[in-house]
Design an enzyme around this catalytic site. Structure first.
Site, short mmCIF file in Angstrom:
data_model
loop_
_atom_site.label_atom_id
_atom_site.label_comp_id
_atom_site.label_asym_id
_atom_site.label_seq_id
_atom_site.Cartn_x
_atom_site.Cartn_y
_atom_site.Cartn_z
N ARG A 114 -10.43 16.71 4.55
CA ARG A 114 -11.23 16.97 3.35
C ARG A 114 -12.58 17.53 3.74
O ARG A 114 -13.17 17.15 4.74
CB ARG A 114 -11.42 15.69 2.54
N ASN A 117 -9.79 8.81 8.96
CA ASN A 117 -9.35 10.13 8.52
C ASN A 117 -9.95 10.44 7.15
O ASN A 117 -10.30 11.57 6.84
CB ASN A 117 -7.82 10.19 8.47
N ASN A 158 0.87 -1.17 0.00
CA ASN A 158 0.00 0.00 0.00
C ASN A 158 0.91 1.22 0.00
O ASN A 158 1.48 1.59 1.03
CB ASN A 158 -0.91 -0.01 1.22
N LEU A 198 -12.46 5.65 13.48
CA LEU A 198 -13.51 6.26 14.28
C LEU A 198 -14.74 5.37 14.39
O LEU A 198 -15.40 5.33 15.43
CB LEU A 198 -13.91 7.62 13.68
N ARG A 215 -2.48 -2.30 -3.55
CA ARG A 215 -3.69 -1.49 -3.44
C ARG A 215 -3.55 -0.29 -4.38
O ARG A 215 -2.54 0.42 -4.35
CB ARG A 215 -3.88 -0.98 -2.02
N ASP A 275 -7.02 15.29 14.17
CA ASP A 275 -7.09 14.16 15.09
C ASP A 275 -8.36 14.29 15.93
O ASP A 275 -8.50 15.24 16.72
CB ASP A 275 -5.86 14.14 16.00
N PHE A 276 -9.28 13.34 15.78
CA PHE A 276 -10.56 13.46 16.45
C PHE A 276 -10.43 13.45 17.97
O PHE A 276 -11.27 14.00 18.68
CB PHE A 276 -11.53 12.36 16.01
N GLU A 321 -8.27 -4.40 5.04
CA GLU A 321 -8.08 -4.27 3.60
C GLU A 321 -6.92 -5.12 3.10
O GLU A 321 -6.97 -5.68 1.99
CB GLU A 321 -7.86 -2.80 3.25
N HIS A 380 -12.81 3.39 -1.02
CA HIS A 380 -12.89 2.49 0.15
C HIS A 380 -13.60 1.19 -0.22
O HIS A 380 -14.12 0.49 0.66
CB HIS A 380 -13.63 3.16 1.32
#
Length: 399
Positions: A240, A210, A8, A329, A90, A280-281, A382, A179
């Site tokens: 974004r 993210n 990846n 998240l 990927r 960063d949440f 993934e 995704h």
């Protein structure tokens, strides 16, 4: 032992895992970062022989793969002795050209680079890593697994933008979705967890990381998704903007903001970062808890957008059997899951508060026993999906 090297890559990084075909175990994994950047790059390796982290000059992806091979040799487990039978890559954007895993030859690699016009932040790095990996492993089959491929089952009404038909065709403007690898593996694992055939289920999967997207899946096939021509459209993300009126872009351009700057503002400096100063949440959550109005608003906007799509996809599917949360998240944000699901009792969706708050690492149900819709948390993987699709394609070609 048969294994797959899963790659990846980005413009300045290579992430990899060596995955055993039968067990799915990670035989080794690592990271090369700061490729081509000023200063020294970093090479991280983790395998059966231990872990290491070194710094060295890494001018390009070829040097990055050379560093990976050297780390395996230094650990006493040369990579060519691990039984690797395929290299799975990927690739974010396959356009309309690639609708399934594809064996990479020169023509396929060249087309992946051409599609960088639609994914300038992703496909050039994929191409550079493909060229480098094929040089290091010339005898192995290399397989491209595309994030867009899963969404090629969307009906025209879902992927078509209301533009002049010829203009859209000339420039390849349509909804592609992303995704897809994650949505595919998570929907399959959710079906297994509820012990029902995938083909019988209507599912809504929220990949909340993210980068974030939501997908409506009917019988294992994508029928609608929030990301569009590029990964910019849809949900609010770390950096974004997600959905924005195209008129806002024209407004900025007319006021002298350059095309490149607008691109940076929407892709790199928007979302949580633009609204709060952090992508960063955890920082955003802490700021909101302390009363920071910008952080409170950012979470409200994030949740509102997610609920907007959840409601829309309930309508698209005519109801759903499962709602599935995944990615960083989605898997680790019980507060966000509760906020997104709140108020959907009208359609039979009810969370169980204690189940939602309980820590867990595997697939689990978080809905109440009397919920008509099963709500789950399902970890995405993934890399495992890329490995499985790669080995299946190689095996098919050998029959």
């Amino acid at each position: 032992m048969n294994a797959v090297l899963v790659v990846n890559s980005g413009s300045s990084s290579i992430k990899y895992q060596v995955i055993d075909e039968q067990s799915g175990d990670r035989l080794a994994q690592g990271l090369v970062e700061r490729i081509g950047e000023s200063g020294r790059g970093r090479v991280v390796y983790k395998g059966a022989a231990g872990e290491s982290a070194t710094e060295q000059d890494i001018p390009d992806h070829s040097a990055g793969f050379a560093a990976i091979v050297e780390e395996f040799r230094a650990a006493g487990t040369p990579i060519d002795e691990l039984g690797i039978v395929a290299v799975g890559h990927r690739v974010v954007h396959g356009g309309s050209d690639f609708i399934a895993p594809t064996l990479i030859d020169d023509a396929v690699a060249a087309r992946i680079l051409e599609l960088a016009e639609l994914a300038p932040l992703h496909n050039p790095g994929h191409y550079a890593a493909i060229v480098a990996a094929r040089a290091v492993f010339p005898e192995l089959p290399h397989v491209a697994v595309f994030d867009t491929a899963f969404h090629q089952t969307m009906p025209a009404r879902a992927y078509t933008y209301a533009l002049d038909t010829q203009l859209a065709a000339d420039h390849g403007i349509r909804r592609y979705g992303f995704h897809g690898i994650s949505h595919q593996v998570v929907s399959r694992r959710a079906a297994t967890h509820v012990d029902k055939p995938l083909e019988s289920l209507k599912q809504i999967v929220l990949h909340l990381g993210n980068g974030a997207s939501i997908c409506a899946i009917d019988g294992g096939q994508s029928v609608d998704t929030s990301m569009g021509l590029t990964p910019l459209e849809g949900l609010v993300m770390g950096t974004r903007s997600g959905n924005i009126d195209a008129g806002a872009i024209f407004h900025l351009l007319r006021r002298g903001v350059s095309v490149d700057q607008v691109d940076q503002e929407l892709n790199k400096r928007a979302g949580f970062l633009g609204m709060t100063g952090s992508n960063d949440f955890r920082d955003v959550r802490a700021a909101a808890a302390s009363g920071d109005e910008a952080a409170i608003l950012a979470i409200d906007v994030y949740v509102h957008r997610a609920r907007h799509y959840l409601g829309a996809y309930l309508a698209v599917l005519g109801g759903t059997d499962t709602v599935v949360f995944t990615a960083g998240l989605g898997e680790n944000g019980p507060d966000l899951r509760a906020l997104i699901c709140a108020g959907f009792e009208w359609c039979g969706l009810k969370l169980d508060a204690s189940r939602n708050e309980a820590a867990g690492s595997g697939a689990r149900v978080i809905s109440a026993d009397d919920s008509a819709i099963t709500v789950l948390v399902v970890p995405t993987d993934e890399e495992a999906e890329i490995a499985q699709q790669s080995i299946a394609l190689v095996a098919e070609g050998m029959r």
